[in-house]
Scaffold this motif. Sequence first.
Motif, short mmCIF file in Angstrom:
data_model
loop_
_atom_site.label_atom_id
_atom_site.label_comp_id
_atom_site.label_asym_id
_atom_site.label_seq_id
_atom_site.Cartn_x
_atom_site.Cartn_y
_atom_site.Cartn_z
N GLU A 1 -6.11 7.10 2.70
CA GLU A 1 -7.57 7.02 2.23
C GLU A 1 -8.33 6.08 3.09
O GLU A 1 -9.22 6.32 3.63
N ASP A 2 -7.52 5.07 3.27
CA ASP A 2 -8.10 3.98 4.35
C ASP A 2 -8.43 4.35 5.58
O ASP A 2 -9.42 4.46 6.23
N LEU A 3 -7.43 5.41 5.97
CA LEU A 3 -7.53 6.11 7.51
C LEU A 3 -8.73 7.05 7.60
O LEU A 3 -9.49 6.97 8.27
N GLN A 4 -8.96 7.80 6.59
CA GLN A 4 -10.07 8.59 6.48
C GLN A 4 -11.23 8.01 6.28
O GLN A 4 -12.27 8.54 6.68
N ARG A 5 -11.40 7.00 5.47
CA ARG A 5 -12.67 6.51 5.06
C ARG A 5 -13.12 5.46 6.10
O ARG A 5 -14.57 5.52 6.57
N ASN A 6 -12.24 4.75 6.58
CA ASN A 6 -12.55 3.62 7.33
C ASN A 6 -12.43 3.83 8.91
O ASN A 6 -13.25 3.11 9.66
N LYS A 7 -11.26 4.38 9.00
CA LYS A 7 -11.03 4.20 10.44
C LYS A 7 -11.58 5.75 11.43
O LYS A 7 -10.71 6.54 11.47
N GLN A 8 -12.49 5.60 11.78
CA GLN A 8 -13.09 6.87 12.53
C GLN A 8 -12.80 6.86 14.04
O GLN A 8 -12.20 5.85 14.62
N THR A 9 -13.11 7.79 14.74
CA THR A 9 -12.77 7.74 16.22
C THR A 9 -14.10 7.61 16.72
O THR A 9 -15.00 8.23 16.56
N LEU A 10 -14.17 6.76 17.79
CA LEU A 10 -15.32 6.49 18.55
C LEU A 10 -14.93 7.32 19.79
O LEU A 10 -14.12 7.29 20.54
N SER A 11 -16.38 7.83 20.24
CA SER A 11 -16.15 8.58 21.49
C SER A 11 -16.17 7.62 22.74
O SER A 11 -16.89 6.58 22.42
N SER A 12 -15.50 7.84 23.60
CA SER A 12 -15.39 6.95 24.76
C SER A 12 -16.66 7.31 25.66
O SER A 12 -16.66 6.63 26.86
N GLY A 13 -17.48 8.26 25.49
CA GLY A 13 -18.55 8.37 26.59
C GLY A 13 -18.27 9.55 27.70
O GLY A 13 -19.25 10.01 28.42
N ASP A 14 -17.10 9.99 27.45
CA ASP A 14 -16.80 10.96 28.51
C ASP A 14 -15.94 12.08 27.90
O ASP A 14 -14.90 11.78 27.06
N ASN A 15 -16.49 13.33 28.22
CA ASN A 15 -16.00 14.38 27.22
C ASN A 15 -14.61 14.86 27.70
O ASN A 15 -13.63 15.13 26.60
N GLY A 16 -14.05 14.56 28.90
CA GLY A 16 -12.80 14.87 29.29
C GLY A 16 -11.83 13.93 28.52
O GLY A 16 -10.75 14.28 27.90
N LEU B 1 0.99 -1.36 -0.10
CA LEU B 1 -0.19 -0.02 -0.19
C LEU B 1 0.79 1.07 0.15
O LEU B 1 1.81 1.04 1.11
N ASN B 2 0.48 2.26 -0.68
CA ASN B 2 1.38 3.45 -0.56
C ASN B 2 0.79 4.34 0.20
O ASN B 2 -0.39 4.14 0.59
N GLY B 3 1.31 5.51 0.55
CA GLY B 3 1.06 6.35 1.43
C GLY B 3 -0.48 6.82 1.29
O GLY B 3 -1.09 7.10 2.23
N MET B 4 -0.57 7.29 0.12
CA MET B 4 -2.20 8.10 -0.52
C MET B 4 -3.17 7.01 0.00
O MET B 4 -4.23 7.23 0.58
N GLU B 5 -3.04 5.62 -0.08
CA GLU B 5 -4.18 4.49 -0.07
C GLU B 5 -4.23 4.43 1.64
O GLU B 5 -5.24 4.17 1.70
N LEU B 6 -3.08 4.50 2.18
CA LEU B 6 -3.07 4.25 3.66
C LEU B 6 -3.87 5.69 4.23
O LEU B 6 -4.75 5.33 5.13
#
Lengths: 321, 342
Positions: free
Chosen positions: A80-95, A73-78
């Motif tokens: 893209e994969d990061l932005q499209r597939n790997k989102q951030t999940l909230s842990s339930g606590d704002n802090g 995989l080259n850097g661009m593909e990585l």
Amino acid sequence: MAPLKHLEMENPIIDACFRDFCSSHGILTVEDFLIHDLYELAAFAERQVDADRLKEGITVMLSLVEVKCRPWLNGMELLEDLQRNKQTLSSGDNGTDSLLQGGLREGQVTELVGPSSSGKTQFCMQAAASVAEKQEGSVFYIDTGNSFSARRIAQFICGSSAAAVLRKRVLSRISCHTVYDIYTMFDTLQGLEVALRSQEQMNVNECRLRLLVVDSISSLITPILGGSGSQGRALMVALGYLLKKLAHEHNIAVLVTNYTVGAGENGKTKPALGETWKSIPHVRLMLSRDNRNNSCTISILKHTSMLSGQTVTRKDNQQCL
Amino acid sequence: METSTLPLSSSTRGKLISAGYTSLSSISSVSSTDLARDVNITEAEAFEILKMANHQVTGSSTSLINGARNAWDMLHEEEALPRITTSCSDLDKILGGGISCRDVTEIGGVPGIGKTQIGIQLSVNVQIPSEFGGLGGKAIYIDTEGSFMVERALQIAEACVEDMEEYTGYIHKHYKANQVQLKPKDILENIFYFRVCSYTEQIALVNHLDKFISENKDVKVVIVDSITFHFRQDFDDLAQRTRVLSEMALKFMKLAKKFSLAVVLLNQVTTKYTEGSFQLALALGDSWSHSCTNRVILYWNGDERYAYIDKSPSLPSASASYTVTSRGLRNSSSSSKRVKMM
């Protein structure tokens, strides 16, 4: 490494003649095949009586090797994969979310370290409730200490509505498994992998798995770690590898908990499981509890993209409906 | 290397890997005679290995779907779960009703605070029949220190039966012959007592408990008094002690979950140097403190005995006082001797 004859069942071209030819050049296993000079082998095959079959055998071997190999995989593909597939999940606590710049990241293994009753299980349950409710993903909760409490998770599902229908929908996205030894753990994770792969093939996108919680991983590993022989450490590393593979390939956030052990006279506690485990999780967070103020402090021990040592303090969460 | 995840002895595993069988699919495609010949093991062992590998490859995904229980189902199960009363209503209140089944509860305190008394009280209270709000089950009492006194158990059992009769008389005032069927002798018969004299016996007993409880399905509580005694003096190798203890903890968890019973572990205290001063902490170290679901610490506050919930997944931290009377554990503030049932 696997001897060549194991490949015969699925690839009949690699029959006894091919293997005899190979062994005459000292190639008995797949590893030998990879090390050997293939041009020289092909040249020798030319001179044999059944040259075509032998060359076909060599091509089949090479194609098998390519299939096993991970794609480049080259850097661009990585990215893209990061932005499209790997989102951030909230842990339930704002802090905690602000400390971690968003929360738990899919594709990464986050480890929570803390002494006993510092709030690790509460954090896990809160994260599970938040993912199930707000991100509408399903949660796979592996519990090794009978500390999963559905009632407590129901308390975390806040909101003025808190209707029974909502609670039922959210709670049915969290599935809990109890595991009491490391071999059952491997079984469970491998079964999960198979289930996820078949789910992806069927393209079922509703409520896909987003969070995998293991509470706690150290109680599975401590009975086998140490002593004579490095089998325990091998299993620990294999488990860590399996978790990271699941996280990356299926875009899941993995949350594991670990406990601390005393480090001798200076009294500073350190995470259990030793030096080998240190490099396995991507993010390590340390929880400590202050009983007098009834608050708990989370500090970053290790993070892939942030400075370690930052902390955030939060009050005890006594949410009740 | 997937074969390293099979539960085999290290010599067998070493032989398998050096013969080239590194993945589960390579094992499952071979017959047991070939495997035995290649790896230089007996055919029975080869058969076992094949069975294990095949089970892993095929069986795991179906068991995942079948074994999946989501939190909604568990919520209803949890609310319906029975609890063992401690005969002290304040203590029951902070415990959410009593000692919960399917959990491992650790109770620790200084000597003389009443740990054995709680143990004996629980082994009597688990036998309260369901008409009175109890579980109607049997108890297993594992004694490592020799502190179980049968006379005391008889005393508590008699007090329990008297309270039940009083309660029946109170509720069913108009009915004459609503006698309590349970007699103190029956209560003592339903306590299975094991005396353990060394740590190897303790480990062997824990391993045997699975079979024992499968044969005696009525057992609803396992009390170990105390879990620390044999582990404090005999061990030179502390790392081995940690390994043995964590394995024992996992076995207790498994027992509690499998048979839906309560496991109560009584622990001793030791001093620990934290934050610049010596403090009392439960024995067996930091790694043991993670091996229980709930932890209750007993301490003295002036002249009164108090219990404090130190660790629990769903209960808030709270403390309550209790006393030990000739009839067993009771509330300290209440002047009436009647136990609050149901």
